[in-house]
Design a protein around this motif. Sequence first.
Motif, PDB file in Angstrom:
ATOM      1  N   ASP A   1       0.815  -1.206   0.000  1.00 11.02           N
ATOM      2  CA  ASP A   1       0.000   0.000   0.000  1.00 11.02           C
ATOM      3  C   ASP A   1       0.852   1.262   0.000  1.00 11.02           C
ATOM      4  O   ASP A   1       0.409   2.326  -0.466  1.00 11.02           O
ATOM      5  N   ASP A   2       2.066   1.181   0.518  1.00 16.08           N
ATOM      6  CA  ASP A   2       2.952   2.347   0.587  1.00 16.08           C
ATOM      7  C   ASP A   2       3.628   2.658  -0.747  1.00 16.08           C
ATOM      8  O   ASP A   2       4.379   3.642  -0.839  1.00 16.08           O
ATOM      9  N   LEU A   3       3.396   1.842  -1.766  1.00 11.10           N
ATOM     10  CA  LEU A   3       4.081   2.025  -3.046  1.00 11.10           C
ATOM     11  C   LEU A   3       3.405   3.058  -3.948  1.00 11.10           C
ATOM     12  O   LEU A   3       3.936   3.392  -5.004  1.00 11.10           O
ATOM     13  N   SER A   4       2.268   3.560  -3.552  1.00 10.54           N
ATOM     14  CA  SER A   4       1.591   4.586  -4.348  1.00 10.54           C
ATOM     15  C   SER A   4       2.480   5.813  -4.470  1.00 10.54           C
ATOM     16  O   SER A   4       2.942   6.374  -3.479  1.00 10.54           O
ATOM     17  N   GLY A   5       2.769   6.214  -5.724  1.00  2.00           N
ATOM     18  CA  GLY A   5       3.622   7.356  -5.981  1.00  2.00           C
ATOM     19  C   GLY A   5       5.103   7.049  -5.939  1.00  2.00           C
ATOM     20  O   GLY A   5       5.924   7.933  -6.218  1.00  2.00           O
ATOM     21  N   ALA A   6       5.477   5.808  -5.611  1.00  2.00           N
ATOM     22  CA  ALA A   6       6.885   5.441  -5.475  1.00  2.00           C
ATOM     23  C   ALA A   6       7.469   4.981  -6.802  1.00  2.00           C
ATOM     24  O   ALA A   6       6.756   4.554  -7.715  1.00  2.00           O
ATOM     25  N   ARG A   7       8.806   5.073  -6.894  1.00  2.00           N
ATOM     26  CA  ARG A   7       9.535   4.549  -8.051  1.00  2.00           C
ATOM     27  C   ARG A   7       9.854   3.079  -7.772  1.00  2.00           C
ATOM     28  O   ARG A   7      10.607   2.771  -6.848  1.00  2.00           O
ATOM     29  N   VAL A   8       9.287   2.203  -8.567  1.00  2.00           N
ATOM     30  CA  VAL A   8       9.394   0.770  -8.285  1.00  2.00           C
ATOM     31  C   VAL A   8       9.936   0.026  -9.507  1.00  2.00           C
ATOM     32  O   VAL A   8       9.318   0.031 -10.579  1.00  2.00           O
ATOM     33  N   GLY A   9      11.086  -0.606  -9.353  1.00  2.00           N
ATOM     34  CA  GLY A   9      11.621  -1.445 -10.414  1.00  2.00           C
ATOM     35  C   GLY A   9      10.855  -2.753 -10.485  1.00  2.00           C
ATOM     36  O   GLY A   9      10.557  -3.352  -9.451  1.00  2.00           O
ATOM     37  N   VAL A  10      10.530  -3.196 -11.713  1.00  2.00           N
ATOM     38  CA  VAL A  10       9.719  -4.408 -11.867  1.00  2.00           C
ATOM     39  C   VAL A  10      10.301  -5.386 -12.885  1.00  2.00           C
ATOM     40  O   VAL A  10       9.619  -6.309 -13.336  1.00  2.00           O
ATOM     41  N   GLY A  11      11.571  -5.215 -13.259  1.00  2.00           N
ATOM     42  CA  GLY A  11      12.174  -6.121 -14.238  1.00  2.00           C
ATOM     43  C   GLY A  11      12.067  -5.593 -15.651  1.00  2.00           C
ATOM     44  O   GLY A  11      11.558  -4.494 -15.892  1.00  2.00           O
ATOM     45  N   PRO A  12      12.544  -6.362 -16.625  1.00  2.00           N
ATOM     46  CA  PRO A  12      12.509  -5.922 -18.027  1.00  2.00           C
ATOM     47  C   PRO A  12      11.083  -5.769 -18.542  1.00  2.00           C
ATOM     48  O   PRO A  12      10.201  -6.556 -18.183  1.00  2.00           O
ATOM     49  N   MET A  13      10.866  -4.768 -19.377  1.00  2.00           N
ATOM     50  CA  MET A  13       9.543  -4.576 -19.976  1.00  2.00           C
ATOM     51  C   MET A  13       9.160  -5.809 -20.786  1.00  2.00           C
ATOM     52  O   MET A  13       9.964  -6.342 -21.545  1.00  2.00           O
ATOM     53  N   GLY A  14       7.949  -6.298 -20.592  1.00  2.00           N
ATOM     54  CA  GLY A  14       7.489  -7.482 -21.295  1.00  2.00           C
ATOM     55  C   GLY A  14       7.775  -8.769 -20.553  1.00  2.00           C
ATOM     56  O   GLY A  14       7.313  -9.833 -20.973  1.00  2.00           O
TER      57      GLY A  14
END
Length: 357
Positions: free
Chosen positions: A141-154
Motif C-alpha cells: 500500500d505504501d508504493l503509491s507514488g513510489a519509483r518501483v523497479g519491476v524487471g525488463p519490460m514485457g
Amino acid sequence: MTDERFFCLPTLVAAGGLLIWGATAMAQERADWPERIRVATASIGGTYHVYGHGLSERITDELDILADTRTTGGPYHNMTLVHTGEAELGFVTLGPARELWEGEAEFADGEKMRNVRALFPMYRTPFHIVTRADSDIESIDDLSGARVGVGPMGGTCATYWERFFDELGVEDVRLQYAGANLLADYVLGGLSDAFAFCAGLPIQAFEHVESRQEVRMFGLTEEQQAILVDAFPVTPYEIPADTYASMDAPQASVAFWNFAIGHKDLDEGFVHELMTLVLEDNGAMEEIHPAAAETRPEHMGKNNVIWFHPGAVRYYREQGLEVSEAMMPPEMRQEGEAGEAETEGEAGSRAEEGAEQ
C-alpha cells in the motif's frame, strides 16, 4: 606363447568389432541431435539466468553438445524465440505461456505459438519486494507514488506486478523497467524506492542488495494474496523465513510454476537424454540454484498449458507417470485423433489453470 597369441586374436578382433559397432550405433542415434543448443533465459541477476547457465554447462560437459545461454526479456520473449526456432530451449512461467499459446498476447497479433513443447518442471516463481531499511515503505500500500523497479519490460514480473497493483488498488506507481542487477543497483543508489520482482528463491539480485545495505523485504497480506489468487492463474505461496538474513518470519506471496520448453522439432532421443540428465541428478541441479529442489518429475502434472514433447512423454512413462491426453502432442496421437488435438489442447490449457499453476 605362440598358441596363446593365436587363440587370443579372434577375441581381440571380436572385441574391436563390438567397439566399432557400438560407436557406429551411438553415432546413428545422435545423427539428428542438434550440434548446438541456445538456451533462452532472462536478465542477469534473475534465477533463469543462473539456472540456464548451469544447465548449459551440464549439456556441454555431459551430452557433448555446445550449449550457451541467451539473455532475454523473460518468458514472453523465450516462448517467441523457441516458437520461431531462434532458440532450441527456453524457460517460461505458465501464466505468460498460456497467453501466447492461446494467441491472447497483445503484441503477438493473435498468433498461437504452438511450435513449442513442454519438457520438465523447474520451480515456482513467487513475487517479492525489497527496499532500503531506512525507507518509509513497509507494505504494498505504501508504493503509491513510489519509483518501483519491476524487471525488463514485457517480462513476467513487469507484466504481472502492474496488473497486481491495479487489482489491489495501488495507484500512481512509477514503474521502472530494466534487468534485475541494474534495478538492484538503482535501489542501492537511491534511484528506486523499491524493487518488486519474481524469481526462484533466493533471488540473486535481492541478495546483492542485502549484502551491501540494510534492507526491508515484504510480500502480501493474506487478504491481498486471496484477491490475487482469485483474479489471476497463480497459487498461494509462503516465502520461508530463512530465505534471506533480513527476514525473521515467513511472508505471504503468490507464484507461477516454471517449465523448460523446447522446439517441437528437437530430436526425441536428445530430449529423452536431456530429461534424464536434469531429472535423475537433482543434487547437481540444486548446486546450480537452490530453487531446483523442485525440479522433479512428479511435478510434471503442474503443466496443463503446453503439449509435452514426445521425448518428455517417453521419459515420464518410463518413470511410471502418465501424461494426460490433453497434454499429448499431435504427433503422438492415434490417426483420427490428431485433428482433435488443437481443440483438446485449448480446453486442457484452460481447465483448472488456477489450481495447477
